[in-house]
Design an enzyme around this catalytic site. Sequence first.
Site, PDB file in Angstrom:
ATOM      1  N   CYS A   1     -22.130 -32.966  -9.121  1.00 57.29           N
ATOM      2  CA  CYS A   1     -21.925 -31.544  -9.388  1.00 57.29           C
ATOM      3  C   CYS A   1     -22.200 -31.142 -10.832  1.00 57.29           C
ATOM      4  O   CYS A   1     -22.280 -29.949 -11.130  1.00 57.29           O
ATOM      5  CB  CYS A   1     -20.492 -31.160  -9.018  1.00 57.29           C
ATOM      6  SG  CYS A   1     -20.102 -31.421  -7.271  1.00 57.29           S
TER       7      CYS A   1
ATOM      8  N   HIS B   1     -20.841 -39.924 -20.043  1.00 56.26           N
ATOM      9  CA  HIS B   1     -21.046 -40.769 -18.866  1.00 56.26           C
ATOM     10  C   HIS B   1     -20.051 -41.936 -18.914  1.00 56.26           C
ATOM     11  O   HIS B   1     -20.032 -42.696 -19.870  1.00 56.26           O
ATOM     12  CB  HIS B   1     -22.477 -41.303 -18.846  1.00 56.26           C
ATOM     13  CG  HIS B   1     -22.973 -41.652 -17.469  1.00 56.26           C
ATOM     14  ND1 HIS B   1     -22.284 -42.496 -16.616  1.00 56.26           N
ATOM     15  CD2 HIS B   1     -24.085 -41.255 -16.797  1.00 56.26           C
ATOM     16  CE1 HIS B   1     -22.967 -42.602 -15.481  1.00 56.26           C
ATOM     17  NE2 HIS B   1     -24.065 -41.866 -15.555  1.00 56.26           N
TER      18      HIS B   1
ATOM     19  N   HIS C   1     -15.510 -17.166 -23.138  1.00 54.01           N
ATOM     20  CA  HIS C   1     -15.543 -17.233 -21.681  1.00 54.01           C
ATOM     21  C   HIS C   1     -15.679 -18.685 -21.243  1.00 54.01           C
ATOM     22  O   HIS C   1     -16.399 -19.470 -21.868  1.00 54.01           O
ATOM     23  CB  HIS C   1     -16.703 -16.400 -21.117  1.00 54.01           C
ATOM     24  CG  HIS C   1     -16.738 -14.997 -21.650  1.00 54.01           C
ATOM     25  ND1 HIS C   1     -15.831 -14.036 -21.258  1.00 54.01           N
ATOM     26  CD2 HIS C   1     -17.548 -14.407 -22.552  1.00 54.01           C
ATOM     27  CE1 HIS C   1     -16.090 -12.909 -21.896  1.00 54.01           C
ATOM     28  NE2 HIS C   1     -17.129 -13.107 -22.689  1.00 54.01           N
TER      29      HIS C   1
ATOM     30  N   HIS D   1     -16.380 -25.751 -13.556  1.00 49.54           N
ATOM     31  CA  HIS D   1     -16.918 -26.065 -12.233  1.00 49.54           C
ATOM     32  C   HIS D   1     -15.857 -25.885 -11.151  1.00 49.54           C
ATOM     33  O   HIS D   1     -14.769 -26.457 -11.233  1.00 49.54           O
ATOM     34  CB  HIS D   1     -17.440 -27.501 -12.211  1.00 49.54           C
ATOM     35  CG  HIS D   1     -17.706 -28.032 -10.843  1.00 49.54           C
ATOM     36  ND1 HIS D   1     -18.501 -27.370  -9.932  1.00 49.54           N
ATOM     37  CD2 HIS D   1     -17.278 -29.159 -10.218  1.00 49.54           C
ATOM     38  CE1 HIS D   1     -18.546 -28.071  -8.818  1.00 49.54           C
ATOM     39  NE2 HIS D   1     -17.819 -29.160  -8.962  1.00 49.54           N
TER      40      HIS D   1
ATOM     41  N   HIS E   1     -12.944 -19.160  -4.376  1.00 47.83           N
ATOM     42  CA  HIS E   1     -12.440 -18.374  -3.257  1.00 47.83           C
ATOM     43  C   HIS E   1     -13.578 -17.722  -2.472  1.00 47.83           C
ATOM     44  O   HIS E   1     -13.592 -17.745  -1.239  1.00 47.83           O
ATOM     45  CB  HIS E   1     -11.489 -17.295  -3.786  1.00 47.83           C
ATOM     46  CG  HIS E   1     -10.917 -16.407  -2.716  1.00 47.83           C
ATOM     47  ND1 HIS E   1     -11.539 -15.250  -2.295  1.00 47.83           N
ATOM     48  CD2 HIS E   1      -9.782 -16.508  -1.972  1.00 47.83           C
ATOM     49  CE1 HIS E   1     -10.819 -14.676  -1.350  1.00 47.83           C
ATOM     50  NE2 HIS E   1      -9.738 -15.421  -1.142  1.00 47.83           N
TER      51      HIS E   1
ATOM     52  N   ASN F   1     -17.107 -24.555  -3.107  1.00 46.44           N
ATOM     53  CA  ASN F   1     -17.718 -25.487  -4.058  1.00 46.44           C
ATOM     54  C   ASN F   1     -19.215 -25.546  -3.770  1.00 46.44           C
ATOM     55  O   ASN F   1     -19.652 -26.188  -2.817  1.00 46.44           O
ATOM     56  CB  ASN F   1     -17.082 -26.864  -3.924  1.00 46.44           C
ATOM     57  CG  ASN F   1     -17.658 -27.871  -4.906  1.00 46.44           C
ATOM     58  OD1 ASN F   1     -18.661 -27.622  -5.579  1.00 46.44           O
ATOM     59  ND2 ASN F   1     -17.030 -29.034  -5.012  1.00 46.44           N
TER      60      ASN F   1
END
Length: 510
Positions: free
Chosen positions: A242, A321, A405, A409, A438, A442
């Site tokens: 993702c 990573h 802002h 994710h 909502h 995802n």
Amino acid sequence: MDNPPETESTTTNGVQIRQSRRLPDFLQSVNLKYVKLGYHYLITHLLTLCFVPLIAFVIFQASQLNPNDIHQLWLHLQYNLVSVIICSVFLVFGATVYIVTRPRSVYLVDYACYKPPAKLQVKYEQFMEHSKLTGDFDDSSLEFQRRILERSGLGEETYAPEAMHYIPPRPSMAAAREEAEQVMFGALDILFANTNIKPKDIGVLVVNCSLFNPTPSLSAMIVNKYKLRGNIRTFNLGGMGCSAGVIAVDLAKDMLQIHRNTCAVVVSTENITQNWYFGNKKSMLIPNCLFRVGGSAVLLSNKAKDRRRAKYKLVHVVRTHKGADDKAFKCVYQEQDDAGKTGVSLSKDLMAIAGGALKTNITTLGPLVLPISEQLLFFSTLVAKKLFNAKVKPYIPDFKLAFDHFCIHAGGRAVIDELEKNLQLLPIHVEASRMTLHRFGNTSSSSIWYELAYTEAKGRVRRGNRVWQIAFGSGFKCNSAVWEALRYVKPSASNPWEDCIDKYPVQIVM
């Protein structure tokens, strides 16, 4: 025992807010707010404040010079002509080297998010009914999925791929290709229409999709569809989870440092059709409940002329990573269960590993973005703890001073909750993430763009505002991108929130 403070309740957008009728504790307000803000301002502008007396002294001395003093200064420079020329040559050479070697600015001209047709929306009851009718799930698995859905933070308007709406479902290579085409081409059509860019003008194309990697590649499908030029640099990122959207932006940025006067397009998506799990292993059922259809297309440019129409400038990309650690490597793992059915397993250690990756990422990012005041406070508490063995709590930098802002994710409610808590954010800072989860679920690597689109649709992005996009992905990775708004940013045409932004934020009931 003290009496509890008197309160009153008001309702805003369906959310009940309790307000105290007592006056605030001004001592606490000063300690926690005004002194800290003043300290932040003082330290941040310390260098400027130090130069003010020097500049005033120079101006005062210059005002005391008479015409004879100025004439003597000119004669002195004439007799030292060689020195003046040498200094000028060095200045010109240094300026030239700086201009040639400095990193090229990368501008985000515009982006688009795909909004699937309403017929693909899936409600809770429909989801559970279809899961039951497939006959692949036992009662325990069905109940588990129901509980996950109820606690997930997803609403009733998220989208599932068309193949999953049939009974029984029809996952196939052809259906997966169709889903990929609908999402990628849908987002790209909007992007090209909004920017008026010709496909032939694109010099770099980066596509990321973790679980679906056909031959020819997804990037080749785009080249074929839009007849992109023959010397285009194309890249296809697979299996990176993702957070691959930020990785794709980073790769495009590096390519734009090499190739002058060109544009790059980044397409981020995930494909669900062939990756729905039809087994009963609990850890592999969670993705079924969370992942939904979505995708984005982003236009980046290194052309100076594009700055005038660009929305944002890329400031930093920080990648972390943790794959060297075995637990981190296997915490999001595609495998087969005991019955031979393939799915993605989520480890019970996922949140702890994500927390460690986040800590490493913000430790690297902090010095790049935090004001000096926050860095000094963090450093002083670290020294006190290490050198003097003092029992002081580690200071958590206030990232609200660095960013306006936050696009976290939308991987799940727990992820958003933990970042809100650990970074000491306010509800408004995670509003875009919660509402994206909502409304769209995802959507993997594209979720951070739906969140930015939400913030723009709310009219909150002003010139100079900084946006922090942060995402987690398999491997295990935590990646951040920082953008600076170049103007007051209005929502683009076909913003995915344009027909429903007025009803958000909504109250999410768990």
